[in-house]
Design an enzyme around this catalytic site. Structure first.
Site, PDB file in Angstrom:
ATOM      1  N   LYS A 197     124.123  44.070  31.699  1.00 34.36           N
ATOM      2  CA  LYS A 197     124.772  43.834  30.407  1.00 34.36           C
ATOM      3  C   LYS A 197     124.358  42.492  29.811  1.00 34.36           C
ATOM      4  O   LYS A 197     125.154  41.807  29.187  1.00 34.36           O
ATOM      5  CB  LYS A 197     126.289  43.903  30.575  1.00 34.36           C
ATOM      6  CG  LYS A 197     126.759  45.266  31.071  1.00 34.36           C
ATOM      7  CD  LYS A 197     128.262  45.364  31.099  1.00 34.36           C
ATOM      8  CE  LYS A 197     128.746  46.686  31.644  1.00 34.36           C
ATOM      9  NZ  LYS A 197     128.203  47.856  31.034  1.00 34.36           N
ATOM     10  N   CYS A 198     123.103  42.139  29.963  1.00 39.97           N
ATOM     11  CA  CYS A 198     122.562  40.852  29.519  1.00 39.97           C
ATOM     12  C   CYS A 198     121.622  41.093  28.333  1.00 39.97           C
ATOM     13  O   CYS A 198     121.007  42.160  28.225  1.00 39.97           O
ATOM     14  CB  CYS A 198     121.794  40.214  30.687  1.00 39.97           C
ATOM     15  SG  CYS A 198     120.959  38.665  30.321  1.00 39.97           S
ATOM     16  N   GLY A 199     121.493  40.108  27.485  1.00 38.78           N
ATOM     17  CA  GLY A 199     120.533  40.207  26.395  1.00 38.78           C
ATOM     18  C   GLY A 199     119.103  40.348  26.892  1.00 38.78           C
ATOM     19  O   GLY A 199     118.235  40.837  26.164  1.00 38.78           O
ATOM     20  N   LEU A 200     118.852  39.958  28.145  1.00 36.92           N
ATOM     21  CA  LEU A 200     117.510  40.067  28.722  1.00 36.92           C
ATOM     22  C   LEU A 200     117.303  41.382  29.481  1.00 36.92           C
ATOM     23  O   LEU A 200     116.199  41.638  29.974  1.00 36.92           O
ATOM     24  CB  LEU A 200     117.245  38.881  29.663  1.00 36.92           C
ATOM     25  CG  LEU A 200     117.341  37.502  29.025  1.00 36.92           C
ATOM     26  CD1 LEU A 200     117.128  36.412  30.062  1.00 36.92           C
ATOM     27  CD2 LEU A 200     116.365  37.359  27.878  1.00 36.92           C
ATOM     28  N   THR A 201     118.325  42.215  29.558  1.00 36.94           N
ATOM     29  CA  THR A 201     118.234  43.476  30.300  1.00 36.94           C
ATOM     30  C   THR A 201     117.049  44.338  29.874  1.00 36.94           C
ATOM     31  O   THR A 201     116.440  44.993  30.726  1.00 36.94           O
ATOM     32  CB  THR A 201     119.563  44.254  30.201  1.00 36.94           C
ATOM     33  OG1 THR A 201     120.597  43.443  30.763  1.00 36.94           O
ATOM     34  CG2 THR A 201     119.506  45.578  30.944  1.00 36.94           C
TER      35      THR A 201
END
Length: 162
Positions: free
Chosen positions: A35-39
């Site tokens: 659930k990360c912007g970098l996922t």
């Protein structure tokens, strides 16, 4: 004993070590979160894994929930998310802590490695990457914003493999 001998179970709970998971291949070890912007880096990680697998390389995903609670799921939820959302086929480990008093022994060994900017110490965020040779030498460290398709990372992987 090296960090490759530290106990580290597979995501499905199978006991083993990082060395067992890597299986004598060079590897890019990445602390991951769903659930990360970098996922979306999962896409490029899978592509890198597929492109270099025949040359003795693997990506290893290490789920971690220490950064903003961005990996809250169970092992089953993480596996399903990675498989369905990104087609991940590379090995994934159990969820671990990469910083603090309960830092996993693998990461205790890795944090002294400088990244390409010379920074050492705590893992700064999700998707920090460590390139490990087939014989267990830590070759390079890449900050979270260095994507798996960054020419510097790809060149480091390419140079490491036969």
């Amino acid at each position: 004993m090296t960090f490759l001998d530290a106990p580290l179970a597979a995501l499905d709970g199978t006991p083993g070590t990082l060395g067992d998971i890597i299986g004598g291949r060079a590897a890019l070890l990445v602390n991951v979160a769903s659930k990360c912007g970098l996922t979306p880096q999962y896409t490029a990680l899978e592509k890198l894994h597929e492109e270099y697998a025949d040359r003795g390389f693997t990506v290893v995903g290490v789920p971690c929930n220490q950064f903003g609670g961005q990996e809250p799921g169970s092992a089953e939820e993480i596996q399903e998310f990675c498989s369905v959302s990104y087609g991940v086929t590379f090995p994934m480990t159990e969820k671990v802590e990469v910083n603090g008093a309960d830092r996993h022994p693998v990461y205790q060994a890795l944090v002294d490695t400088p990244d390409i900017e010379g920074r050492t110490g705590d893992i700064s965020w999700n998707f920090e990457k460590f390139l490990i040779s087939a014989d267990g030498e830590v070759v390079a460290r890449f900050a979270p914003l260095v994507t798996p398709d960054d020419p510097r990372l790809v060149a480091a992987v390419d140079a490491l493999l036969p």
